[in-house]
Design an enzyme around this catalytic site. Sequence first.
Site, PDB file in Angstrom:
ATOM      1  N   ALA A  54     -21.964  11.941   0.728  1.00 38.18           N
ATOM      2  CA  ALA A  54     -22.783  13.149   0.432  1.00 38.18           C
ATOM      3  C   ALA A  54     -23.046  13.164  -1.148  1.00 38.18           C
ATOM      4  O   ALA A  54     -24.324  13.572  -1.344  1.00 38.18           O
ATOM      5  CB  ALA A  54     -21.926  14.446   0.627  1.00 38.18           C
TER       6      ALA A  54
ATOM      7  N   VAL B  85       1.572   1.969  -6.779  1.00 40.35           N
ATOM      8  CA  VAL B  85       1.296   1.256  -7.850  1.00 40.35           C
ATOM      9  C   VAL B  85       1.191   1.808  -9.031  1.00 40.35           C
ATOM     10  O   VAL B  85       1.382   1.046  -9.965  1.00 40.35           O
ATOM     11  CB  VAL B  85      -0.385   0.591  -7.713  1.00 40.35           C
ATOM     12  CG1 VAL B  85      -0.547  -0.451  -6.506  1.00 40.35           C
ATOM     13  CG2 VAL B  85      -1.339   1.665  -7.547  1.00 40.35           C
TER      14      VAL B  85
ATOM     15  N   TYR C 194     -14.384   6.032 -12.528  1.00 36.47           N
ATOM     16  CA  TYR C 194     -14.691   4.677 -12.052  1.00 36.47           C
ATOM     17  C   TYR C 194     -15.293   3.717 -12.978  1.00 36.47           C
ATOM     18  O   TYR C 194     -14.988   2.617 -13.217  1.00 36.47           O
ATOM     19  CB  TYR C 194     -15.508   5.004 -10.623  1.00 36.47           C
ATOM     20  CG  TYR C 194     -15.462   3.890  -9.864  1.00 36.47           C
ATOM     21  CD1 TYR C 194     -14.136   3.347  -9.159  1.00 36.47           C
ATOM     22  CD2 TYR C 194     -16.503   2.828  -9.689  1.00 36.47           C
ATOM     23  CE1 TYR C 194     -14.143   2.349  -8.252  1.00 36.47           C
ATOM     24  CE2 TYR C 194     -16.563   1.858  -8.495  1.00 36.47           C
ATOM     25  CZ  TYR C 194     -15.133   1.667  -7.982  1.00 36.47           C
ATOM     26  OH  TYR C 194     -15.303   0.690  -7.163  1.00 36.47           O
TER      27      TYR C 194
ATOM     28  N   LYS D  83     -13.182   0.378 -14.032  1.00 34.72           N
ATOM     29  CA  LYS D  83     -13.533  -0.812 -13.657  1.00 34.72           C
ATOM     30  C   LYS D  83     -13.940  -1.633 -14.720  1.00 34.72           C
ATOM     31  O   LYS D  83     -13.976  -3.071 -14.510  1.00 34.72           O
ATOM     32  CB  LYS D  83     -14.803  -0.788 -12.489  1.00 34.72           C
ATOM     33  CG  LYS D  83     -14.083  -0.102 -11.106  1.00 34.72           C
ATOM     34  CD  LYS D  83     -13.281  -0.735 -10.390  1.00 34.72           C
ATOM     35  CE  LYS D  83     -12.195  -0.180  -9.782  1.00 34.72           C
ATOM     36  NZ  LYS D  83     -11.340  -1.207  -9.023  1.00 34.72           N
TER      37      LYS D  83
ATOM     38  N   ASP E 113       0.873  -1.320   0.044  1.00 33.00           N
ATOM     39  CA  ASP E 113       0.095  -0.156  -0.139  1.00 33.00           C
ATOM     40  C   ASP E 113       0.872   1.422  -0.187  1.00 33.00           C
ATOM     41  O   ASP E 113       2.022   1.022   0.508  1.00 33.00           O
ATOM     42  CB  ASP E 113      -1.168  -0.006   1.191  1.00 33.00           C
ATOM     43  CG  ASP E 113      -2.195   0.817   1.039  1.00 33.00           C
ATOM     44  OD1 ASP E 113      -3.294   0.345   1.112  1.00 33.00           O
ATOM     45  OD2 ASP E 113      -2.109   1.998   0.787  1.00 33.00           O
TER      46      ASP E 113
HETATM   47  N1  LIG Z   1     -16.125  -0.400  -1.233  1.00 31.01           N
HETATM   48  C1  LIG Z   1     -16.854  -0.785  -2.209  1.00 31.01           C
HETATM   49  O1  LIG Z   1     -17.850  -0.578  -2.086  1.00 31.01           O
HETATM   50  C2  LIG Z   1     -16.096  -1.266  -3.610  1.00 31.01           C
HETATM   51  C3  LIG Z   1     -17.224  -1.802  -4.291  1.00 31.01           C
HETATM   52  C4  LIG Z   1     -16.630  -2.483  -5.513  1.00 31.01           C
HETATM   53  C5  LIG Z   1     -15.245  -2.315  -5.615  1.00 31.01           C
HETATM   54  N2  LIG Z   1     -14.227  -1.934  -4.835  1.00 31.01           N
HETATM   55  C6  LIG Z   1     -13.123  -2.145  -5.252  1.00 31.01           C
HETATM   56  O2  LIG Z   1     -12.033  -2.322  -4.004  1.00 31.01           O
HETATM   57  C7  LIG Z   1     -10.974  -1.585  -4.155  1.00 31.01           C
HETATM   58  C8  LIG Z   1     -10.517  -1.061  -2.750  1.00 31.01           C
HETATM   59  O3  LIG Z   1     -11.825  -0.084  -2.275  1.00 31.01           O
HETATM   60  P1  LIG Z   1     -12.125   0.311  -0.551  1.00 31.01           P
HETATM   61  O4  LIG Z   1     -13.493   0.439  -0.784  1.00 31.01           O
HETATM   62  O5  LIG Z   1     -11.530  -0.946   0.065  1.00 31.01           O
HETATM   63  O6  LIG Z   1     -11.147   1.398  -0.761  1.00 31.01           O
HETATM   64  P2  LIG Z   1     -10.290   2.234   0.321  1.00 31.01           P
HETATM   65  O7  LIG Z   1      -9.993   3.369  -0.090  1.00 31.01           O
HETATM   66  O8  LIG Z   1     -10.667   1.984   1.766  1.00 31.01           O
HETATM   67  O9  LIG Z   1      -8.899   1.243   0.176  1.00 31.01           O
HETATM   68  C9  LIG Z   1      -7.822   1.492  -1.140  1.00 31.01           C
HETATM   69  C10 LIG Z   1      -6.635   1.517  -0.618  1.00 31.01           C
HETATM   70  O10 LIG Z   1      -5.862   1.328  -1.772  1.00 31.01           O
HETATM   71  C11 LIG Z   1      -4.558   2.384  -1.494  1.00 31.01           C
HETATM   72  N3  LIG Z   1      -3.964   3.076  -2.431  1.00 31.01           N
HETATM   73  C12 LIG Z   1      -4.652   4.234  -3.051  1.00 31.01           C
HETATM   74  N4  LIG Z   1      -3.629   4.518  -3.999  1.00 31.01           N
HETATM   75  C13 LIG Z   1      -2.562   3.748  -4.036  1.00 31.01           C
HETATM   76  C14 LIG Z   1      -1.632   3.819  -4.856  1.00 31.01           C
HETATM   77  N5  LIG Z   1      -1.199   4.785  -5.558  1.00 31.01           N
HETATM   78  N6  LIG Z   1      -0.518   2.826  -4.551  1.00 31.01           N
HETATM   79  C15 LIG Z   1      -0.835   1.946  -3.536  1.00 31.01           C
HETATM   80  N7  LIG Z   1      -2.082   1.799  -2.814  1.00 31.01           N
HETATM   81  C16 LIG Z   1      -2.891   2.546  -2.916  1.00 31.01           C
HETATM   82  C17 LIG Z   1      -4.993   3.358  -0.181  1.00 31.01           C
HETATM   83  O11 LIG Z   1      -4.137   3.821   0.545  1.00 31.01           O
HETATM   84  C18 LIG Z   1      -6.078   2.515   0.546  1.00 31.01           C
HETATM   85  O12 LIG Z   1      -5.433   1.731   1.560  1.00 31.01           O
HETATM   86  C19 LIG Z   1     -11.065  -0.437  -5.264  1.00 31.01           C
HETATM   87  O13 LIG Z   1     -10.290  -1.275  -6.169  1.00 31.01           O
HETATM   88  C20 LIG Z   1     -12.546  -0.643  -5.314  1.00 31.01           C
HETATM   89  O14 LIG Z   1     -12.772  -0.137  -6.788  1.00 31.01           O
HETATM   90  C21 LIG Z   1     -14.933  -1.545  -3.674  1.00 31.01           C
END
Ligand SMILES: NC(=O)c1ccc[n+]([C@@H]2O[C@H](COP(=O)([O-])OP(=O)(O)OC[C@H]3O[C@@H](n4cnc5c(N)ncnc54)[C@H](O)[C@@H]3O)[C@@H](O)[C@H]2O)c1
Length: 271
Positions: free
Chosen positions: A209, A71, A163, A167, A47
């Site tokens: 929001a 990343v 997004y 995705k 991360d």
């Molecule tokens: N939460 C949801 O409802 C949901 C639904 C569908 C898909 N997703 C997918 O799940 C994944 C995680 O989502 P989440 O809700 O857990 O988000 P989150 O923001 O809680 O976690 C994302 C993590 O990615 C890290 N990150 C961001 N930029 C980065 C970079 N450049 N290099 C390395 N790490 C980096 C952040 O520090 C964070 O820890 C995403 O790909 C999202 O599209 C989430």
Amino acid sequence: MTESTPVPVSSNSLAGRTVLVTGAASGLGLGIARGLLQAGANCILADIDDKGLDSIAPEFKERGLAAKMNVTDEASVQAAFAAGVARFGRLDGLVCAAGVAPAYPLEDTPLDKWRFALDINLTGYFLCGREATRIFKKQGGGGAMVLLSSKSGLEPSKNNSAYNATKAGELHLARGWALELGPAGIRVNCIAPGNVFEGSKIWNPAYIAEAARKKGIKPEEVIPHYIAMTALKRDIKPQDIANAAVFLLSDAARCMTGQVLVVDGGQAYTR
Ligand SMILES: NC(=O)c1ccc[n+]([C@@H]2O[C@H](COP(=O)([O-])OP(=O)(O)OC[C@H]3O[C@@H](n4cnc5c(N)ncnc54)[C@H](O)[C@@H]3O)[C@@H](O)[C@H]2O)c1
């Protein structure tokens, strides 16, 4: 029996395997890493948020390694993979979960936010997938990748162009890689989660929001609203997504590649 609380898949199906998880400091990445740990895997926790990694790494004890990684940065990606392989001796799997969701109506979307999403959600997945493939092939083939896409990759979300596009792009990345890497025994699949609120920083107050604004409801009504949109009327938890990841990374899924597991409580394709 209650079905309202997720339970881990009961197996040790990843015992001795090593998996690198991006986005491991928060939300779904962290939930998946915990699921992999329960299934016996070693976890390379990657991360950009090194403070976040430091706070969660102790629970993984000797089966976790915190590896700071951006990343979108080639050298940073290579260094984190190398540190993980040096620590655990090999790499068996990759989970790409580091992702962002800058949500705007189309006409208000700033170009830098559009590029930011493409950089993390697509270039980040590409760089990690390429590095994992190089290591898998050097080891003699075999390996599995899981790309976290989203329900929004199947059915677009309103006011969320970058997004939606990224995705959907991840789904096709996985299909192309499945075709290309199958002969080396490398499997590549996606998970398309529905809305997962627990622990997610995507679901921050500003994002909630914006969701409230586009639905014409109050912010406190957003989570119940989304839960009510699932056929099962169920709050999807990180553990539910982790269970899918454990399955896809395990030998139980040995004939699955290029596929999408939808874990959304019955939302996409059910209305
Ligand atoms: N939460 C949801 O409802 C949901 C639904 C569908 C898909 N997703 C997918 O799940 C994944 C995680 O989502 P989440 O809700 O857990 O988000 P989150 O923001 O809680 O976690 C994302 C993590 O990615 C890290 N990150 C961001 N930029 C980065 C970079 N450049 N290099 C390395 N790490 C980096 C952040 O520090 C964070 O820890 C995403 O790909 C999202 O599209 C989430």
